[in-house]
Design a protein around this motif. Structure first.
Motif, PDB file in Angstrom:
ATOM      1  N   PHE A  47       3.878 -37.187  39.435  1.00  0.00           N
ATOM      2  CA  PHE A  47       4.296 -37.649  40.791  1.00  0.00           C
ATOM      3  C   PHE A  47       5.656 -38.246  40.643  1.00  0.00           C
ATOM      4  O   PHE A  47       6.597 -38.217  41.255  1.00  0.00           O
ATOM      5  N   GLU A  48       5.690 -39.470  39.853  1.00  0.00           N
ATOM      6  CA  GLU A  48       6.721 -40.206  39.539  1.00  0.00           C
ATOM      7  C   GLU A  48       7.837 -39.365  39.257  1.00  0.00           C
ATOM      8  O   GLU A  48       9.357 -39.403  39.449  1.00  0.00           O
ATOM      9  N   LYS A  49       7.860 -38.628  38.283  1.00  0.00           N
ATOM     10  CA  LYS A  49       8.831 -37.766  37.445  1.00  0.00           C
ATOM     11  C   LYS A  49       9.757 -36.732  38.648  1.00  0.00           C
ATOM     12  O   LYS A  49      10.764 -36.563  38.370  1.00  0.00           O
ATOM     13  N   ALA A  50       8.759 -36.356  39.362  1.00  0.00           N
ATOM     14  CA  ALA A  50       9.303 -35.570  40.633  1.00  0.00           C
ATOM     15  C   ALA A  50      10.322 -36.254  41.397  1.00  0.00           C
ATOM     16  O   ALA A  50      11.126 -35.753  42.120  1.00  0.00           O
ATOM     17  N   ILE A  51      10.063 -37.661  41.473  1.00  0.00           N
ATOM     18  CA  ILE A  51      11.116 -38.161  42.509  1.00  0.00           C
ATOM     19  C   ILE A  51      12.391 -38.558  41.927  1.00  0.00           C
ATOM     20  O   ILE A  51      13.466 -38.732  42.391  1.00  0.00           O
ATOM     21  N   ILE A  52      12.349 -38.553  40.389  1.00  0.00           N
ATOM     22  CA  ILE A  52      13.630 -39.088  39.822  1.00  0.00           C
ATOM     23  C   ILE A  52      14.519 -38.156  40.123  1.00  0.00           C
ATOM     24  O   ILE A  52      14.518 -36.839  40.164  1.00  0.00           O
ATOM     25  N   THR A  60      10.599 -31.647  47.864  1.00  0.00           N
ATOM     26  CA  THR A  60      10.121 -30.830  46.603  1.00  0.00           C
ATOM     27  C   THR A  60       8.691 -30.486  46.587  1.00  0.00           C
ATOM     28  O   THR A  60       7.827 -31.175  47.350  1.00  0.00           O
ATOM     29  N   SER A  61       8.154 -29.421  45.967  1.00  0.00           N
ATOM     30  CA  SER A  61       6.810 -29.203  45.791  1.00  0.00           C
ATOM     31  C   SER A  61       6.868 -29.287  44.277  1.00  0.00           C
ATOM     32  O   SER A  61       7.229 -28.446  43.556  1.00  0.00           O
ATOM     33  N   ILE A  62       5.516 -29.642  43.861  1.00  0.00           N
ATOM     34  CA  ILE A  62       5.232 -29.825  42.387  1.00  0.00           C
ATOM     35  C   ILE A  62       3.873 -29.440  42.012  1.00  0.00           C
ATOM     36  O   ILE A  62       2.979 -29.570  43.030  1.00  0.00           O
ATOM     37  N   GLU A  63       3.808 -28.961  40.585  1.00  0.00           N
ATOM     38  CA  GLU A  63       2.351 -28.910  40.254  1.00  0.00           C
ATOM     39  C   GLU A  63       2.012 -30.009  39.145  1.00  0.00           C
ATOM     40  O   GLU A  63       2.974 -30.003  38.385  1.00  0.00           O
ATOM     41  N   VAL A  64       1.040 -30.802  39.292  1.00  0.00           N
ATOM     42  CA  VAL A  64       0.662 -31.937  38.452  1.00  0.00           C
ATOM     43  C   VAL A  64      -0.441 -31.391  37.526  1.00  0.00           C
ATOM     44  O   VAL A  64      -1.664 -31.308  38.140  1.00  0.00           O
ATOM     45  N   PRO A  65      -0.269 -31.297  36.417  1.00  0.00           N
ATOM     46  CA  PRO A  65      -1.699 -30.989  35.267  1.00  0.00           C
ATOM     47  C   PRO A  65      -2.378 -32.122  35.258  1.00  0.00           C
ATOM     48  O   PRO A  65      -1.671 -33.352  35.434  1.00  0.00           O
ATOM     49  N   PRO A  66      -3.442 -32.022  34.831  1.00  0.00           N
ATOM     50  CA  PRO A  66      -4.229 -33.307  34.473  1.00  0.00           C
ATOM     51  C   PRO A  66      -3.909 -34.221  33.533  1.00  0.00           C
ATOM     52  O   PRO A  66      -3.773 -35.516  33.747  1.00  0.00           O
ATOM     53  N   GLU A  67      -2.973 -33.848  32.657  1.00  0.00           N
ATOM     54  CA  GLU A  67      -2.393 -34.735  31.502  1.00  0.00           C
ATOM     55  C   GLU A  67      -1.350 -35.629  32.261  1.00  0.00           C
ATOM     56  O   GLU A  67      -1.060 -36.514  31.837  1.00  0.00           O
ATOM     57  N   GLU A  68      -0.742 -35.087  33.371  1.00  0.00           N
ATOM     58  CA  GLU A  68       0.282 -35.969  34.040  1.00  0.00           C
ATOM     59  C   GLU A  68      -0.202 -36.662  35.452  1.00  0.00           C
ATOM     60  O   GLU A  68       0.540 -36.936  36.203  1.00  0.00           O
ATOM     61  N   GLY A  69      -1.420 -36.161  35.464  1.00  0.00           N
ATOM     62  CA  GLY A  69      -2.145 -36.745  36.707  1.00  0.00           C
ATOM     63  C   GLY A  69      -3.171 -37.752  36.094  1.00  0.00           C
ATOM     64  O   GLY A  69      -2.884 -38.872  35.742  1.00  0.00           O
ATOM     65  N   ASP A 130      -9.364 -33.945  35.435  1.00  0.00           N
ATOM     66  CA  ASP A 130      -9.535 -32.472  35.119  1.00  0.00           C
ATOM     67  C   ASP A 130      -8.840 -31.560  36.278  1.00  0.00           C
ATOM     68  O   ASP A 130      -9.044 -30.326  36.283  1.00  0.00           O
ATOM     69  N   LYS A 131      -8.145 -32.299  37.154  1.00  0.00           N
ATOM     70  CA  LYS A 131      -7.784 -31.426  38.591  1.00  0.00           C
ATOM     71  C   LYS A 131      -6.404 -31.067  38.428  1.00  0.00           C
ATOM     72  O   LYS A 131      -5.603 -31.916  37.898  1.00  0.00           O
ATOM     73  N   THR A 132      -5.944 -30.048  38.660  1.00  0.00           N
ATOM     74  CA  THR A 132      -4.484 -29.533  38.785  1.00  0.00           C
ATOM     75  C   THR A 132      -4.084 -29.931  40.097  1.00  0.00           C
ATOM     76  O   THR A 132      -4.873 -29.360  40.941  1.00  0.00           O
ATOM     77  N   LEU A 133      -3.032 -30.639  40.375  1.00  0.00           N
ATOM     78  CA  LEU A 133      -2.970 -31.104  41.988  1.00  0.00           C
ATOM     79  C   LEU A 133      -1.579 -30.579  42.290  1.00  0.00           C
ATOM     80  O   LEU A 133      -0.563 -30.281  41.320  1.00  0.00           O
ATOM     81  N   LEU A 134      -1.427 -30.095  43.754  1.00  0.00           N
ATOM     82  CA  LEU A 134      -0.223 -29.825  44.115  1.00  0.00           C
ATOM     83  C   LEU A 134       0.311 -30.950  45.224  1.00  0.00           C
ATOM     84  O   LEU A 134      -0.548 -31.370  45.951  1.00  0.00           O
ATOM     85  N   PHE A 135       1.700 -31.127  45.227  1.00  0.00           N
ATOM     86  CA  PHE A 135       2.072 -32.155  46.187  1.00  0.00           C
ATOM     87  C   PHE A 135       3.296 -31.520  46.830  1.00  0.00           C
ATOM     88  O   PHE A 135       4.239 -31.007  46.120  1.00  0.00           O
ATOM     89  N   ASP A 136       3.446 -31.746  48.027  1.00  0.00           N
ATOM     90  CA  ASP A 136       4.622 -31.571  48.665  1.00  0.00           C
ATOM     91  C   ASP A 136       5.105 -33.026  49.027  1.00  0.00           C
ATOM     92  O   ASP A 136       4.504 -33.805  49.540  1.00  0.00           O
ATOM     93  N   LEU A 137       6.695 -33.080  48.622  1.00  0.00           N
ATOM     94  CA  LEU A 137       7.121 -34.478  48.327  1.00  0.00           C
ATOM     95  C   LEU A 137       8.373 -34.762  49.394  1.00  0.00           C
ATOM     96  O   LEU A 137       9.117 -33.671  49.251  1.00  0.00           O
TER      97      LEU A 137
END
Length: 143
Positions: A47-52, A60-69, A130-137
């Motif tokens: 989430f943080e990386k997408a804001i930089i 923006t819309s992003i996909e966050v794998p568990p390792e970054e979530g 374990d969840k891959t998450l989608l965010f609209d930011l």
């Protein structure tokens, strides 16, 4: 404009969904935007990386794998206790959250994962592990 960077306080509108189902698990819609300081680990890494680098008004819309979530499940955080070890005023149900004291005296939150006649399975993993998450930011403000 240089865009949002580490150390900036930002306000972000967001909607988070599960990738596998598309179900919304959290949103700022109808509430104040999420406010946090970049680089302080106040939100998940993806989430943080997408804001930089974004500027106010950018979306923006992003996909966050568990390792970054919220990480991957750790089996050592799942264990069984006898029902009588729970406080007598608690009728355990799957999904219920319990506050427990650890051996070091700290507070931990555990989710009831299973209930049998005599035992209760507690899970200390984050519910979104374990969840891959989608965010609209949408970056609302940078200061």
């Amino acid at each position: 404009m240089p865009g949002a960077n580490e150390g900036n306080k930002v306000k972000v509108d967001y909607t988070g969904k599960y990738k596998d189902s598309g179900e919304v698990f959290d949103t700022s819609e109808g509430r104040e935007p999420l406010e946090f300081v970049l680089g302080q680990g106040m939100v998940i890494a993806g989430f943080e990386k997408a804001i930089i680098g974004l500027n106010p008004g950018d979306k923006t819309s992003i996909e966050v794998p568990p390792e970054e979530g919220y990480g991957t499940s750790r089996p050592e955080l799942v264990f069984e206790v006898r029902k009588e070890q729970l406080p007598p005023n608690i009728a355990p149900e799957v999904g219920m959250m319990l506050e427990v004291a650890t051996e070091s005296g700290e507070t931990a939150y555990m989710r009831i994962a299973d209930v049998s006649e005599e035992m209760v399975t507690l899970d200390g993993n984050h519910p979104l592990a374990d969840k891959t998450l989608l965010f609209d930011l949408e970056l609302v403000e940078v200061s």
